[in-house]
Design an enzyme around this catalytic site. Structure first.
Site, PDB file in Angstrom:
ATOM      1  N   TRP A  62      12.077   4.285  49.744  1.00 39.75           N
ATOM      2  CA  TRP A  62      12.920   3.663  50.767  1.00 39.75           C
ATOM      3  C   TRP A  62      13.987   2.751  50.191  1.00 39.75           C
ATOM      4  O   TRP A  62      14.831   2.257  50.927  1.00 39.75           O
ATOM      5  CB  TRP A  62      12.069   2.893  51.777  1.00 39.75           C
ATOM      6  CG  TRP A  62      11.014   1.990  51.185  1.00 39.75           C
ATOM      7  CD1 TRP A  62       9.660   2.238  51.169  1.00 39.75           C
ATOM      8  CD2 TRP A  62      11.186   0.722  50.542  1.00 39.75           C
ATOM      9  NE1 TRP A  62       8.992   1.199  50.550  1.00 39.75           N
ATOM     10  CE2 TRP A  62       9.901   0.250  50.155  1.00 39.75           C
ATOM     11  CE3 TRP A  62      12.294  -0.074  50.236  1.00 39.75           C
ATOM     12  CZ2 TRP A  62       9.706  -0.963  49.483  1.00 39.75           C
ATOM     13  CZ3 TRP A  62      12.097  -1.278  49.568  1.00 39.75           C
ATOM     14  CH2 TRP A  62      10.819  -1.712  49.209  1.00 39.75           C
ATOM     15  N   ASN A  63      13.988   2.464  48.899  1.00 34.89           N
ATOM     16  CA  ASN A  63      14.920   1.427  48.435  1.00 34.89           C
ATOM     17  C   ASN A  63      16.353   1.935  48.234  1.00 34.89           C
ATOM     18  O   ASN A  63      17.300   1.241  48.529  1.00 34.89           O
ATOM     19  CB  ASN A  63      14.382   0.718  47.184  1.00 34.89           C
ATOM     20  CG  ASN A  63      14.204   1.641  46.016  1.00 34.89           C
ATOM     21  OD1 ASN A  63      14.024   2.845  46.176  1.00 34.89           O
ATOM     22  ND2 ASN A  63      14.253   1.099  44.815  1.00 34.89           N
TER      23      ASN A  63
ATOM     24  N   PRO B 247      12.067  12.342  52.752  1.00 34.93           N
ATOM     25  CA  PRO B 247      12.350  10.912  52.553  1.00 34.93           C
ATOM     26  C   PRO B 247      11.142  10.049  52.871  1.00 34.93           C
ATOM     27  O   PRO B 247      10.163  10.526  53.449  1.00 34.93           O
ATOM     28  CB  PRO B 247      13.477  10.647  53.558  1.00 34.93           C
ATOM     29  CG  PRO B 247      13.269  11.664  54.635  1.00 34.93           C
ATOM     30  CD  PRO B 247      12.677  12.889  53.980  1.00 34.93           C
TER      31      PRO B 247
ATOM     32  N   GLY C 247       9.337   6.951  43.101  1.00 37.98           N
ATOM     33  CA  GLY C 247       8.508   6.039  43.881  1.00 37.98           C
ATOM     34  C   GLY C 247       7.626   5.228  42.950  1.00 37.98           C
ATOM     35  O   GLY C 247       7.933   5.060  41.769  1.00 37.98           O
ATOM     36  N   SER C 248       6.514   4.761  43.475  1.00 32.07           N
ATOM     37  CA  SER C 248       5.643   3.883  42.692  1.00 32.07           C
ATOM     38  C   SER C 248       4.836   4.681  41.665  1.00 32.07           C
ATOM     39  O   SER C 248       4.604   5.884  41.828  1.00 32.07           O
ATOM     40  CB  SER C 248       4.699   3.135  43.627  1.00 32.07           C
ATOM     41  OG  SER C 248       3.913   4.076  44.324  1.00 32.07           O
TER      42      SER C 248
ATOM     43  N   GLU D  75      10.114   9.523  38.531  1.00 26.21           N
ATOM     44  CA  GLU D  75      10.851   8.266  38.289  1.00 26.21           C
ATOM     45  C   GLU D  75      10.030   7.179  38.954  1.00 26.21           C
ATOM     46  O   GLU D  75       9.980   7.115  40.184  1.00 26.21           O
ATOM     47  CB  GLU D  75      12.249   8.335  38.911  1.00 26.21           C
ATOM     48  CG  GLU D  75      13.192   9.294  38.233  1.00 26.21           C
ATOM     49  CD  GLU D  75      13.635   8.806  36.872  1.00 26.21           C
ATOM     50  OE1 GLU D  75      13.350   7.649  36.494  1.00 26.21           O
ATOM     51  OE2 GLU D  75      14.272   9.606  36.160  1.00 26.21           O
ATOM     52  N   LEU D  76       9.393   6.323  38.160  1.00 26.68           N
ATOM     53  CA  LEU D  76       8.372   5.444  38.727  1.00 26.68           C
ATOM     54  C   LEU D  76       8.750   3.961  38.620  1.00 26.68           C
ATOM     55  O   LEU D  76       9.904   3.634  38.430  1.00 26.68           O
ATOM     56  CB  LEU D  76       7.030   5.746  38.053  1.00 26.68           C
ATOM     57  CG  LEU D  76       6.627   7.232  38.109  1.00 26.68           C
ATOM     58  CD1 LEU D  76       5.301   7.461  37.403  1.00 26.68           C
ATOM     59  CD2 LEU D  76       6.564   7.743  39.550  1.00 26.68           C
TER      60      LEU D  76
ATOM     61  N   GLU E 102       4.842  -5.554  39.031  1.00 25.92           N
ATOM     62  CA  GLU E 102       6.148  -5.232  39.619  1.00 25.92           C
ATOM     63  C   GLU E 102       6.219  -5.866  40.998  1.00 25.92           C
ATOM     64  O   GLU E 102       5.625  -5.358  41.942  1.00 25.92           O
ATOM     65  CB  GLU E 102       6.307  -3.705  39.745  1.00 25.92           C
ATOM     66  CG  GLU E 102       7.656  -3.327  40.296  1.00 25.92           C
ATOM     67  CD  GLU E 102       7.764  -1.869  40.720  1.00 25.92           C
ATOM     68  OE1 GLU E 102       6.766  -1.298  41.193  1.00 25.92           O
ATOM     69  OE2 GLU E 102       8.860  -1.312  40.591  1.00 25.92           O
TER      70      GLU E 102
HETATM   71  P1  NAD Z   1       5.977   5.007  47.269  1.00 23.40           P
HETATM   72  O1  NAD Z   1       5.434   5.481  45.981  1.00 23.40           O
HETATM   73  O2  NAD Z   1       5.074   4.258  48.184  1.00 23.40           O
HETATM   74  O3  NAD Z   1       6.528   6.235  48.121  1.00 23.40           O
HETATM   75  C1  NAD Z   1       7.440   7.161  47.604  1.00 23.40           C
HETATM   76  C2  NAD Z   1       7.366   8.468  48.397  1.00 23.40           C
HETATM   77  O4  NAD Z   1       6.060   9.044  48.268  1.00 23.40           O
HETATM   78  C3  NAD Z   1       7.600   8.284  49.896  1.00 23.40           C
HETATM   79  O5  NAD Z   1       8.396   9.372  50.350  1.00 23.40           O
HETATM   80  C4  NAD Z   1       6.200   8.353  50.477  1.00 23.40           C
HETATM   81  O6  NAD Z   1       6.161   8.803  51.809  1.00 23.40           O
HETATM   82  C5  NAD Z   1       5.497   9.338  49.560  1.00 23.40           C
HETATM   83  N1  NAD Z   1       4.036   9.134  49.496  1.00 23.40           N
HETATM   84  C6  NAD Z   1       3.368   7.978  49.748  1.00 23.40           C
HETATM   85  N2  NAD Z   1       2.033   8.160  49.580  1.00 23.40           N
HETATM   86  C7  NAD Z   1       1.849   9.445  49.198  1.00 23.40           C
HETATM   87  C8  NAD Z   1       0.692  10.225  48.831  1.00 23.40           C
HETATM   88  N3  NAD Z   1      -0.548   9.703  48.821  1.00 23.40           N
HETATM   89  N4  NAD Z   1       0.875  11.495  48.467  1.00 23.40           N
HETATM   90  C9  NAD Z   1       2.107  12.028  48.437  1.00 23.40           C
HETATM   91  N5  NAD Z   1       3.234  11.339  48.766  1.00 23.40           N
HETATM   92  C10 NAD Z   1       3.121  10.063  49.139  1.00 23.40           C
HETATM   93  O7  NAD Z   1       7.291   4.157  46.888  1.00 23.40           O
HETATM   94  P2  NAD Z   1       8.162   3.230  47.807  1.00 23.40           P
HETATM   95  O8  NAD Z   1       7.318   2.061  48.213  1.00 23.40           O
HETATM   96  O9  NAD Z   1       8.839   4.052  48.841  1.00 23.40           O
HETATM   97  O10 NAD Z   1       9.284   2.748  46.727  1.00 23.40           O
HETATM   98  C11 NAD Z   1       9.093   1.683  45.866  1.00 23.40           C
HETATM   99  C12 NAD Z   1       8.626   2.143  44.486  1.00 23.40           C
HETATM  100  O11 NAD Z   1       9.502   3.122  43.961  1.00 23.40           O
HETATM  101  C13 NAD Z   1       8.631   1.031  43.457  1.00 23.40           C
HETATM  102  O12 NAD Z   1       7.460   1.102  42.671  1.00 23.40           O
HETATM  103  C14 NAD Z   1       9.844   1.322  42.593  1.00 23.40           C
HETATM  104  O13 NAD Z   1       9.804   0.792  41.302  1.00 23.40           O
HETATM  105  C15 NAD Z   1       9.858   2.813  42.605  1.00 23.40           C
HETATM  106  N6  NAD Z   1      11.197   3.313  42.288  1.00 23.40           N
HETATM  107  C16 NAD Z   1      11.433   3.906  41.071  1.00 23.40           C
HETATM  108  C17 NAD Z   1      12.712   4.343  40.734  1.00 23.40           C
HETATM  109  C18 NAD Z   1      13.043   4.994  39.412  1.00 23.40           C
HETATM  110  O14 NAD Z   1      14.089   5.635  39.301  1.00 23.40           O
HETATM  111  N7  NAD Z   1      12.236   4.863  38.389  1.00 23.40           N
HETATM  112  C19 NAD Z   1      13.733   4.188  41.655  1.00 23.40           C
HETATM  113  C20 NAD Z   1      13.454   3.580  42.884  1.00 23.40           C
HETATM  114  C21 NAD Z   1      12.172   3.169  43.196  1.00 23.40           C
END
Ligand code: NAD
EC number: 1.2.1.3
Length: 458
Positions: free
Chosen positions: A130-131, A155, A205-206, A227-228, A359
């Site tokens: 979402w960021n 998304p 994501g995370s 990309e985490l 983080e």
């Molecule tokens: P998140 O990991 O919670 O979610 C990311 C995506 O995964 C969302 O679309 C979500 O719906 C989906 N998801 C959630 N749970 C799932 C599951 N159990 N199985 C499959 N899919 C699932 O991340 P967030 O809270 O949306 O974003 C913040 C995180 O993203 C932070 O840790 C940040 O550092 C990371 N991030 C990394 C980069 C990079 O380029 N390295 C860039 C931006 C954000």
């Protein structure tokens, strides 16, 4: 009419739209539809490039209206939301123009001709956070589409509207079903990473969810790009110009209310200069104006979720209870009901506090005093994350030497959070797998096929 769910403005907590609540069956239908168009889409590289260039023009032209949708659902400042769409247009153009060999012939050998062909990997599931819902999607879409892959975008549940809007614009220029979007809850991502028709998952994501996705994708042996998370340090050397350093660090640390994977998340400064740097950071942070992202004059919006706001506030409280001191911020900074936190600077933050060690992903910045640079680098390199880090000094040779010792995907000198279209971006260790951007990002969507030919009779 299929079920929908409401999307909420994190500044006002008011609904801003309704989007489809898709189910795994919808993902199955999307996979089947993508299969129908895959071969024709993969066949004509010039048609793909033209489509991406035309789409980039439309995204640029409509970026102000598109940015408003993003600002309202995500919370970020409208101008930054508009910029995300412009970045997306730039990525589409960059990949439309990037040249790559679709095949190469290896040196001849006794009677055999060996050619290596590069083919699109197939259907890609693009799962985004979402960021930065738009730029992080575009960095996947542009190379995937130009190489001839089909894509299903998924998304974050809380920022689906901007993705739907971007896909609508792109689909004016793409054949039907080459690019689709599904919106809904977490279970949907599972369908993408588990179902066999998807060949690759590109996830941002995370770290925790990235590891879960990798496990979900393992039984069907999908390719994955991850990309985490990150916990980027800014390492200030003894000779740094502190007002300049502080201004640039604040520009990185509080961008998007600190919700940037590659933002400065903690500052390391020689003990003797800690008080002076803290003062300069406070002066720079005082210039930020917290408010509704679409309101005139706002330079920092809310955090995106109540969970994120609570986590950051808990980390700040814990750091203070362990000896840190709030030098600036700590309150919401507005009368709006959303998830706000003023830019918050915590001086003398203990190394062991969660605010430094984890983080935090929000509008708080700890300042950590160090006594020994080598020990600090060793300690940082021993940690789980390896996304980015920066070194601050007018002595560029010295700064370069320090940067070259850091176990990270990107090491900056006298800047932070700056990415290039043509340089690889990604993380070491727990911060990721694979690379995005430039030719490295393109290669993630190509599969080599070795064609080894021998004469029929020799
Ligand atoms: P998140 O990991 O919670 O979610 C990311 C995506 O995964 C969302 O679309 C979500 O719906 C989906 N998801 C959630 N749970 C799932 C599951 N159990 N199985 C499959 N899919 C699932 O991340 P967030 O809270 O949306 O974003 C913040 C995180 O993203 C932070 O840790 C940040 O550092 C990371 N991030 C990394 C980069 C990079 O380029 N390295 C860039 C931006 C954000």
């Amino acid at each position: 009419m299929s079920a929908t769910y409401a999307v909420i403005d994190p500044a006002t907590l008011e609904p801003v739209g309704e989007v489809p609540l898709h189910q795994p069956e919808d993902v199955e239908r999307a996979i089947a539809a993508a299969r129908q168009v895959a071969r024709t889409w993969a066949a004509d590289r010039e048609a793909r490039r033209s489509a991406l260039r035309a789409a980039a023009g439309a995204v640029d032209a409509e970026s102000e209206e598109l940015g408003r949708i993003l600002s309202l659902e995500q919370g970020k400042v409208w101008a930054e939301a508009v910029q995300e769409f412009r970045v997306a247009a730039g990525l589409l153009r960059h990949y439309a123009d990037l040249d790559w060999d679709e095949s190469e012939t290896l040196t001849p050998r006794d009677g055999r001709q060996v050619q290596v062909q590069y083919a699109p990997v197939g259907l890609v599931g693009a799962i985004t956070p979402w960021n930065f819902p738009i730029s992080l999607l575009a960095v996947k879409l542009a190379p995937a589409l130009v190489t001839g892959c089909t894509v299903i975008a998924k998304p974050s549940p809380s920022t689906p509207m901007s993705t739907i809007a971007l896909v609508e614009v792109l689909n004016r220029f793409l054949p039907a079903d080459v690019l689709q979007v599904v919106t809904g809850r977490g279970v949907l991502s599972r369908a993408l990473s588990e179902l066999p028709g998807v060949r690759k998952i590109s996830f941002t994501g995370s770290t925790e969810i990235g590891a879960a996705i990798m496990a979900q994708a393992a039984p069907t042996v999908k390719k994955v790009t991850l990309e985490l998370g990150g916990n980027d340090p800014a390492i200030v050397l003894p000779d740094a110009d502190l007002p300049v350093t502080a201004r640039r660090i604040v520009g990185s640390a509080f961008r998007n209310a600190g919700q940037v994977c590659m933002a400065v998340k903690r500052v390391y400064v020689p003990r003797a200069r800690s008080a002076e740097l803290t003062e300069a950071l406070v002066a720079a942070a005082s210039a930020l104006r917290v408010g509704h992202g679409v309101a005139e004059g706002t330079t920092m919006g809310p955090m995106h979720t109540s969970a994120q706001q609570q986590l950051v506030q808990d980390y700040v409280t814990q750091a203070v209870s362990q000896g840190g001191r709030i030098a600036h911020g700590g309150q919401s900074g507005t009368s709006l009901p959303g998830y706000f936190l003023e830019p918050t600077i915590v001086a003398d933050a203990p190394q062991s506090s969660d605010l430094v060690a984890c983080e935090q992903f929000g509008a708080a910045l700890p300042v950590v005093a160090y006594d020994d640079l080598d020990a600090t680098i060793d300690q940082l390199n021993a940690q789980e994350f390896g996304l980015g880090a920066s070194v601050w000094s007018p002595d560029l040779d010295r700064a370069h030497q320090v940067a070259s010792r850091l176990e990270v995907g990107t090491a900056w000198v006298n800047q932070h959070t700056v990415v290039e279209l043509d340089a690889p971006f990604g993380g070491w260790k727990g911060s990721g797998l694979g690379r995005e951007r430039g030719r490295w990002g393109l290669e993630e969507y190509l599969e080599p096929r070795t064609v080894n030919v021998r004469a029929h009779a020799d």
